[in-house]
Scaffold this motif. Structure first.
Motif, short mmCIF file in Angstrom:
data_model
loop_
_atom_site.label_atom_id
_atom_site.label_comp_id
_atom_site.label_asym_id
_atom_site.label_seq_id
_atom_site.Cartn_x
_atom_site.Cartn_y
_atom_site.Cartn_z
N LEU A 44 31.75 31.54 35.36
CA LEU A 44 31.19 30.52 36.26
C LEU A 44 32.15 29.35 36.43
CD1 LEU A 44 27.44 30.50 35.15
CD2 LEU A 44 28.45 31.57 37.17
N VAL A 45 32.86 28.97 35.37
CA VAL A 45 33.87 27.91 35.48
C VAL A 45 34.97 28.34 36.44
CG1 VAL A 45 35.70 26.69 34.25
CG2 VAL A 45 33.43 26.88 33.22
N ALA A 46 35.45 29.58 36.29
CA ALA A 46 36.50 30.10 37.17
C ALA A 46 36.00 30.19 38.61
CB ALA A 46 36.96 31.47 36.69
N LEU A 47 34.74 30.54 38.78
CA LEU A 47 34.17 30.68 40.12
C LEU A 47 34.11 29.33 40.83
CD1 LEU A 47 32.97 32.71 42.09
CD2 LEU A 47 30.73 32.30 41.06
N LYS A 48 33.78 28.27 40.08
CA LYS A 48 33.77 26.94 40.68
C LYS A 48 35.16 26.52 41.14
CE LYS A 48 29.81 25.10 38.08
NZ LYS A 48 29.37 24.12 37.04
N GLU A 49 36.17 26.94 40.38
CA GLU A 49 37.54 26.55 40.68
C GLU A 49 38.17 27.39 41.80
OE1 GLU A 49 39.52 26.88 36.95
OE2 GLU A 49 38.66 25.01 36.14
N THR A 50 37.85 28.68 41.84
CA THR A 50 38.52 29.60 42.76
C THR A 50 37.66 30.01 43.95
OG1 THR A 50 37.79 31.63 41.64
CG2 THR A 50 39.77 30.55 40.79
N LEU A 59 38.61 37.34 41.57
CA LEU A 59 39.57 36.60 40.76
C LEU A 59 38.89 36.03 39.51
CD1 LEU A 59 42.39 35.50 40.31
CD2 LEU A 59 41.81 33.56 41.80
N SER A 60 37.70 35.52 39.67
CA SER A 60 36.99 34.92 38.55
C SER A 60 36.63 35.96 37.49
CB SER A 60 35.72 34.22 39.04
OG SER A 60 36.04 33.18 39.95
N GLY A 94 21.78 33.72 19.27
CA GLY A 94 23.16 33.82 18.81
C GLY A 94 24.02 34.77 19.62
N SER A 95 23.57 35.15 20.81
CA SER A 95 24.38 35.99 21.68
C SER A 95 25.52 35.16 22.27
CB SER A 95 23.52 36.57 22.81
OG SER A 95 24.28 37.40 23.66
N ASN A 96 26.68 35.77 22.45
CA ASN A 96 27.87 35.07 22.93
C ASN A 96 27.83 34.93 24.45
OD1 ASN A 96 30.40 34.04 23.45
ND2 ASN A 96 31.49 35.53 22.21
N ALA A 97 27.69 33.70 24.92
CA ALA A 97 27.63 33.43 26.35
C ALA A 97 28.97 33.01 26.92
CB ALA A 97 26.59 32.35 26.64
N THR A 98 30.04 33.20 26.15
CA THR A 98 31.36 32.75 26.57
C THR A 98 31.81 33.40 27.87
OG1 THR A 98 32.04 32.35 24.28
CG2 THR A 98 33.78 32.55 25.91
N LEU A 99 31.60 34.72 27.97
CA LEU A 99 32.06 35.46 29.16
C LEU A 99 31.44 34.91 30.44
CD1 LEU A 99 32.26 39.29 28.35
CD2 LEU A 99 34.12 37.76 29.01
N ILE A 100 30.11 34.80 30.45
CA ILE A 100 29.44 34.35 31.67
C ILE A 100 29.80 32.90 31.98
CG2 ILE A 100 27.33 33.72 30.40
CD1 ILE A 100 27.49 35.09 34.02
N LYS A 101 29.98 32.06 30.95
CA LYS A 101 30.34 30.67 31.18
C LYS A 101 31.77 30.54 31.71
CE LYS A 101 27.12 28.61 27.87
NZ LYS A 101 26.96 27.83 26.60
N GLN A 102 32.69 31.33 31.16
CA GLN A 102 34.07 31.31 31.65
C GLN A 102 34.13 31.80 33.09
OE1 GLN A 102 36.20 33.70 28.77
NE2 GLN A 102 36.72 31.93 27.52
#
Length: 268
Positions: free
Chosen positions: A123-129, A134-135, A113-121
């Motif tokens: 990685l998404v930003a890293l793929k885009e930028t 910046l990510s 139940g740990s929040n993985a939102t930060l690391i996922k966001q």
């Protein structure tokens, strides 16, 4: 087993104080329940991720990873780094399925139940930028994590394989004290929420990285620095900076845990 060089012995002595600060950090005694562990994992997962980035940078620098293939570097060093990559990038999880250690960690976060939102966001930003800095900002990652990841990528961006090998070997994931393992076992036994995937990750990581891979990595540092005094001095400075960044990362995680406890107390 190959004997450690005098340079390795000296390096270990010079960084011992910083390593002890990490091993005896207050973060470990502050983790008392599953909620504390969840917060710790939200910070630690970034160290797991950039460890993989450091490893792949070493593979790119020390072996030929492009086509057409051309022999590159020392064959012994190629063997060392490729064997470590196999273990880190395609190990087996609790169910015997091939996964990287990072993917195992994400599954462990999901299970407890740990929040993985930060690391996922991130990685998404890293793929885009394709931009680390910046990510980190786009994902609104805490400063302690930003500083930790930035330090690692300063070494990666230096292009100096001997510095990358040094922080990979002496500044990374073999700094988990026995008390932390004991604490995780206690939480696993006393909570309804299962954390056996995280327990397996820790045990597997210690088994692989703290043993065989640790010996391979030390050999790699010796081969890359050889008898170049400047390389050894730079390597020591890089390791000390990496260890200091780890201490700051743990400080950030500790502050987050303490803040959550304070809020929880106020609500009661």
């Amino acid at each position: 087993m190959e004997l450690e060089s005098l340079e390795i012995i000296q390096l270990k002595q010079n960084i011992a104080s910083l390593r002890n600060q990490i091993i005896h950090h207050k973060i470990y005694s502050a983790i008392e329940d599953i909620d504390d562990l969840r917060i710790f994992m939200e910070y630690h997962v970034f160290a797991v991720w950039d460890f993989m980035s450091l490893l792949k940078s070493l593979q790119n620098n020390l072996t030929c990873t492009s086509v057409p293939w051309i022999p590159k570097g020392n064959p012994d060093t190629r063997y060392l780094i490729n064997e470590i990559v196999i273990g880190e990038e395609s190990d087996v999880d609790l169910d015997g399925i091939r996964k990287s250690h990072f993917e195992m960690y994400l599954e462990a976060m999901l299970q407890c139940g740990s929040n993985a939102t930060l690391i996922k966001q991130f990685l998404v930003a890293l793929k885009e930028t394709n931009s680390i800095q910046l990510s980190l900002k786009v994902a609104n990652v805490p400063d302690a994590i930003q500083q930790f990841v930035s330090n690692t990528f300063q070494v990666i961006d230096s292009g100096k394989d001997y510095l990358q090998a040094a922080i990979f070997t002496f500044g990374r994931e073999d700094l988990i004290p026995d008390m932390f393992i004991s604490m995780v076992n206690d939480i696993n036994q006393t909570n309804n929420i299962q954390i056996d995937k995280f327990k397996y990750y820790l045990e597997r990581h210690i088994e692989v990285d703290g043993g065989h891979h640790s010996l391979l990595a030390i050999q790699m540092v010796q081969q890359l620095c050889e008898k170049n005094n400047m390389f050894w001095k730079e390597a020591e400075q890089a390791v000390k900076a990496s260890l200091a960044a780890r201490i700051a990362l743990w400080d950030g995680a500790l502050s987050a845990i303490q803040l959550a406890k304070k809020k929880s107390t106020q609500l009661v």
